[in-house]
Write a protein that holds these residues in place. Sequence first.
Motif, PDB file in Angstrom:
ATOM      1  N   GLY A 152      68.373 -64.988  21.745  1.00 10.12           N
ATOM      2  CA  GLY A 152      67.473 -64.991  22.707  1.00 10.12           C
ATOM      3  C   GLY A 152      68.125 -64.622  23.955  1.00 10.12           C
ATOM      4  N   LYS A 199      63.142 -65.213  26.641  1.00 12.28           N
ATOM      5  CA  LYS A 199      62.581 -64.568  25.409  1.00 12.28           C
ATOM      6  C   LYS A 199      63.360 -65.121  23.972  1.00 12.28           C
ATOM      7  CE  LYS A 199      61.528 -60.099  27.489  1.00 12.28           C
ATOM      8  NZ  LYS A 199      62.162 -58.521  27.859  1.00 12.28           N
ATOM      9  N   ASN A 200      62.437 -65.524  23.172  1.00  9.09           N
ATOM     10  CA  ASN A 200      63.009 -65.875  21.855  1.00  9.09           C
ATOM     11  C   ASN A 200      64.083 -66.706  21.791  1.00  9.09           C
ATOM     12  OD1 ASN A 200      60.885 -63.960  21.049  1.00  9.09           O
ATOM     13  ND2 ASN A 200      62.316 -62.178  21.162  1.00  9.09           N
ATOM     14  N   ASP A 204      62.196 -69.652  18.664  1.00  6.21           N
ATOM     15  CA  ASP A 204      61.596 -68.402  19.103  1.00  6.21           C
ATOM     16  C   ASP A 204      60.688 -68.860  20.379  1.00  6.21           C
ATOM     17  OD1 ASP A 204      62.383 -66.074  17.947  1.00  6.21           O
ATOM     18  OD2 ASP A 204      61.005 -66.559  16.228  1.00  6.21           O
ATOM     19  N   SER A 233      59.715 -68.441  23.833  1.00  6.25           N
ATOM     20  CA  SER A 233      59.547 -67.513  25.227  1.00  6.25           C
ATOM     21  C   SER A 233      58.298 -68.183  26.171  1.00  6.25           C
ATOM     22  CB  SER A 233      58.908 -66.304  24.687  1.00  6.25           C
ATOM     23  OG  SER A 233      59.644 -65.680  23.283  1.00  6.25           O
TER      24      SER A 233
END
Lengths: 547, 236
Positions: B59, B6-7, B22, B24
Amino acid sequence: MRHGVRTIKSKFNIWAILSLIFIAIILIPNGLIAVNVFTESNENWQHIKEYLLKEYITNTVILISFTALFSMMIGVSLAWFVTMFEFPFRRFFKWALILPLAIPPYIGAYAYHGLINYTGIIQSKLRNDFDVTVNQDYFSIMNNQGAIFIFSIFLFPYVYTITKAFLQNQSSSIIENARLLGSSSFETFFRVILPISRAAIVGSVTLVVLEVLNDYGVANYFGIQTFSTAIFRTWYGMKDLDSALKLAGALMFLVIFILVLEKVSRGRRRFSFSTTKVRPIQPKKLKGVKAWLLAGYCFTVFGVAFLIPFTQLLYWAFLTFESVFSSEFIQLIYQSVFIASIASILIVIIALIIGNYTRLHKSLLTSLISRVTTLGYSIPGAAIAISIITIFVALDGYLADLYRTLQIEPVIILRTSLVMLVSAYIIRFLAIGYNAVDAGYEKMGNTFTEASRTLGFSTVKTFFKVDLPMMKPAIFGGFILVFIDVLKELPLTLFLQPFNFATLATQAYKYANDERVHEAALASILIIIVSGIFIFVSHKLLEKEPA
Amino acid sequence: MFVQIKNLQYQYKNSTEPVLKDFSLSIEQGEIITILGESGSGKSTILRLLSGLETPKSGSITINNHLIFSGHHVMPPEKRNVGMVFQDYALFPHMTVEKNIKYGLKKMNRREKQKRMEEMLELINMTNYKNRYPYELSGGQQQRVALARALAPAPSLLIFDEPFSNLDANLQIKIRDELRGILKKTGITSIFVTHDQADAQAIADRVVFIEKGVIKQVGKPEEVLGCASLVMWANS
């Protein structure tokens, strides 16, 4: 912010802690010298400053300038001839011209003084066989000119090996182009080769200069007042540690000045190739007089810088073998090997730890640590010795109460132990071990370590299971290089060795200073043979390695 | 989802631009993913972040319900249970094939280790090579041993960094077919990084096409490759 804290946490591991401790050990003595420069001076220092400092500076500058000039002339010319031309015995001279490095200058000084003084073989022969008595002024080498001669002939191999290695990696197209543009060999040398080799030459000549600044044996034997001899005289003769430290500070400034000068004179230009497909220089075959002239030149240098002093020492060693070789001498060999082994092992271990930390965590801090690690080699032995003894005296002072509580007498344990000498060796020679180990890490790369980590092992376990076994050649190489240097080392050993402890180097020094130069030969020859073998082997290994 | 990224953000120290922005991605158990992109697109960085060899700026990464990275939690590589096959294989040169494969099996007893090693050798069809040193093997054989070594500790996730780049063209085709067979047989979740579209097509269940650290397209090979080849051609 959080990222920063996490990064510091993840990087502040056992490798970092140990590396920082070792770096502190190197920095503290240097810091002590630097701080002492600014403390209040005493009467002795005023006296030194007023009457003696000028002579120390003048002598030191004369020695380093002329040695730099002559060793550069000899080293660069030989490197150029051996790389560019094919002549009789070229292959032999290629490695034989490195051998003078096996003779420490102070031993070379004993040999040459013994050879040409009044009772030496040259004057005796002239007197006895030809009835010629010479003017002693022309046959004395115990002066500045003599020292310059000694330093130049025994230190030129630094310039020769580094310049030769550089030239061998150059493309033949550079030379061919110069020729096509109408330059003769002579012109090509001055207009192309010298400018492109500038960085290599400057770097190697700097090493020679640092070796001269480190010297104590030659200057003391020849009675020349230099910084190194002055530091020890102030310390031992005047019993004035503070003034000795101030002299060490002045010497350090000279070293820093030289290093800055080196950096500036290396220039901004980089002479390397972006492709690895460089056609190496093919030596041009010489015939007739020219070929034999070059062979003659190489032979003369080899003869003066190795063959003559070596043969002379060997002869003296045979003459005095029975009187010198005793159980005490065997003890001397044992002590020399013991201390060199201990220091080399410790240095390699420290180099492995610092090297592993700096390669796994690339940052400003680690590149700084890398630089500091190689700092010690630039600092002359006299400066290291004086700062180390100051620290150990202070340490013994701090621990005196503890010694008394433990009923240990006398209360000067550290100052009279081998710990002090080994610490000094570590500071001075860590750079040699570190360079060898670092090159090994560089060659190995990081992927094996990373592979091991993804297979479930920490950096410490990976170090023992993967890194260490793969680094064996570099570890061995580093150990050998340090071992030879410690074996030959004089000023640190001389002034920091405990009572009843001597090495081959200090024993040779002692004999020579007692005007028993023949007795100094056996210890000297052992040092030369061991160093020579290792130099030969490492040269052969390097030759085999693919470019 | 078996793997949840994620991110993820990452930036090299001396660079002004982030390598990953970012990023993901979710991966199902047993799925084979190929990350396709040009040199410098950030694809190898993703693998290094997943394995723990580099630390992201922000993240989170979760594998098999275990959080291996988040803003305040960094699990070291040795605890992640992520296997990696390196571009140059990184077989330990001082160990035989047998020792290389057994290297990561530290939690097993001697008998279990031997059994697992033999299973792995059988899987890669190299039972007669256990006493050889890496330098005595061909490039293709070295690659198979590297796979066996990474598979042996039964990692949750297996990642490959340009695994075919050191092989010649014929061997490349043979090995990647073989590799897909082995991965499907073991049912292990895998991520490949490559710049070669043919590799991506032959091996992947799903292709992730990235450019300058940003995902441009995700989907089945036949959906993504047309777009990817157009972009890569335009940039060439």
